[in-house]
Design an enzyme around this catalytic site. Structure first.
Site, PDB file in Angstrom:
ATOM      1  N   GLU A  26       2.309   0.257 -15.571  1.00 41.86           N
ATOM      2  CA  GLU A  26       2.677   0.093 -17.048  1.00 41.86           C
ATOM      3  C   GLU A  26       1.507   0.172 -17.722  1.00 41.86           C
ATOM      4  O   GLU A  26       1.390  -0.005 -18.984  1.00 41.86           O
ATOM      5  CB  GLU A  26       3.200  -1.558 -16.937  1.00 41.86           C
ATOM      6  CG  GLU A  26       4.594  -1.401 -16.477  1.00 41.86           C
ATOM      7  CD  GLU A  26       5.377  -2.895 -16.398  1.00 41.86           C
ATOM      8  OE1 GLU A  26       4.617  -3.809 -16.512  1.00 41.86           O
ATOM      9  OE2 GLU A  26       6.632  -2.968 -16.371  1.00 41.86           O
ATOM     10  N   GLU A  73       3.320  -2.445   7.274  1.00 44.26           N
ATOM     11  CA  GLU A  73       2.355  -3.575   6.982  1.00 44.26           C
ATOM     12  C   GLU A  73       1.331  -3.990   8.012  1.00 44.26           C
ATOM     13  O   GLU A  73       0.497  -4.605   7.866  1.00 44.26           O
ATOM     14  CB  GLU A  73       3.231  -4.600   6.511  1.00 44.26           C
ATOM     15  CG  GLU A  73       3.744  -5.579   7.444  1.00 44.26           C
ATOM     16  CD  GLU A  73       4.244  -6.714   6.682  1.00 44.26           C
ATOM     17  OE1 GLU A  73       3.980  -7.824   7.109  1.00 44.26           O
ATOM     18  OE2 GLU A  73       5.257  -6.624   5.490  1.00 44.26           O
TER      19      GLU A  73
END
Length: 267
Positions: free
Chosen positions: A78, A109
């Site tokens: 953003e 992960e």
């Protein structure tokens, strides 16, 4: 027992009315901002270092898995449209790669060397900062990445929601927001995720402001990617210069941004 894994303060959720569920979730959410407030001194230290690093060409990298990784990518993505920042100034990386943005990648992960490989594609150096996001504070992808960065003299930070989490030991700038048990036990996409989003907002927005990408309270370097933003930019130019809407929009489109349009008008 990790705080993020401890039992919810509520039980028999399936027997609650819709109103009770929503009210109780909201009651828990109200605790998040207070937890984040206690972290402001640590966030301040991190931001000041990030700003100084960016002034000499350094970058900020977010690394995380699952929800934490997605939040980092969201924040980073953003900044170019909002502040006109170079897409490489802040980069979000997630365990499992881009596929994991939409769909969980099994055991990604747990790869302790995964973050180092991902970061290696960007030729990270000592001008950069690597911030690990891990609600539990135990994610191997994040801990391994920070540990390897420290070996190479690269500054590290973390955001976690468990006190004494292992990731803290690998962070030069740890941020620990203990938000308490989740409404649904262990569902860290809820309060922990909200805390992480708030902190990332604070870090990136404050950094962009300190780097001069806001004037007054306006996003003068935003990208003109839709009609709404063109209209917003036009109004910003009118407010700053006193010119009419037609002239402001013409200047905006001619110069491609509010800052450059205002500078051109004032000349």
């Amino acid at each position: 027992m990790k705080t993020t894994e401890s039992d919810s303060l509520y039980n028999h959720l399936e027997k609650m009315s819709t109103q009770d569920l929503l009210t109780n979730i909201n009651n828990e959410d109200q605790k998040v901002a207070l937890a984040v407030q206690t972290c402001i001194p640590e966030i301040e230290k991190l931001v000041d270092v990030v700003v100084e690093k960016m002034k000499v060409g350094g970058r900020l990298f977010y690394i995380g898995a699952g929800t934490s990784g997605r939040l980092g990518i969201l924040d980073a993505s953003e900044l170019p449209p909002t502040f006109g920042a170079d897409p490489n100034m802040v980069v979000g990386l997630i365990a499992g790669g881009d596929t994991a943005i939409r769909k969980a990648v099994e055991f990604a992960e747990d790869d302790t060397q995964g973050a180092l490989r991902d970061l290696g594609e960007f030729d990270i150096n000592t001008n950069d900062m690597v911030l690990g996001i891990a609600a539990s504070g135990t994610t191997p992808y994040v801990i391994g990445g920070l540990k390897e960065c420290r070996k190479r003299g690269i500054a590290t930070a973390c955001i976690t929601c468990n006190a004494d989490a292992p990731v803290i030991a690998e962070a030069d700038f740890p941020i620990v927001a203990v938000v308490g048990p989740e409404f649904v036990t262990g569902s860290t996409r809820m309060k922990a995720g909200t805390a992480q989003k708030l902190i990332l907002n604070m870090i990136s927005t404050t950094t962009m402001i300190k780097l001069g990408r806001v004037k007054g309270n306006k996003m003068v370097d935003m990208q003109l990617s839709n009609n709404k933003l063109v209209d917003r930019g036009t109004r910003m130019i009118m407010s700053e210069t006193g010119t009419d809407a037609e002239t402001a929009e013409r200047l905006l489109k001619e110069h491609g941004g509010v800052r450059k349009a205002v500078e051109a008008f004032l000349k």
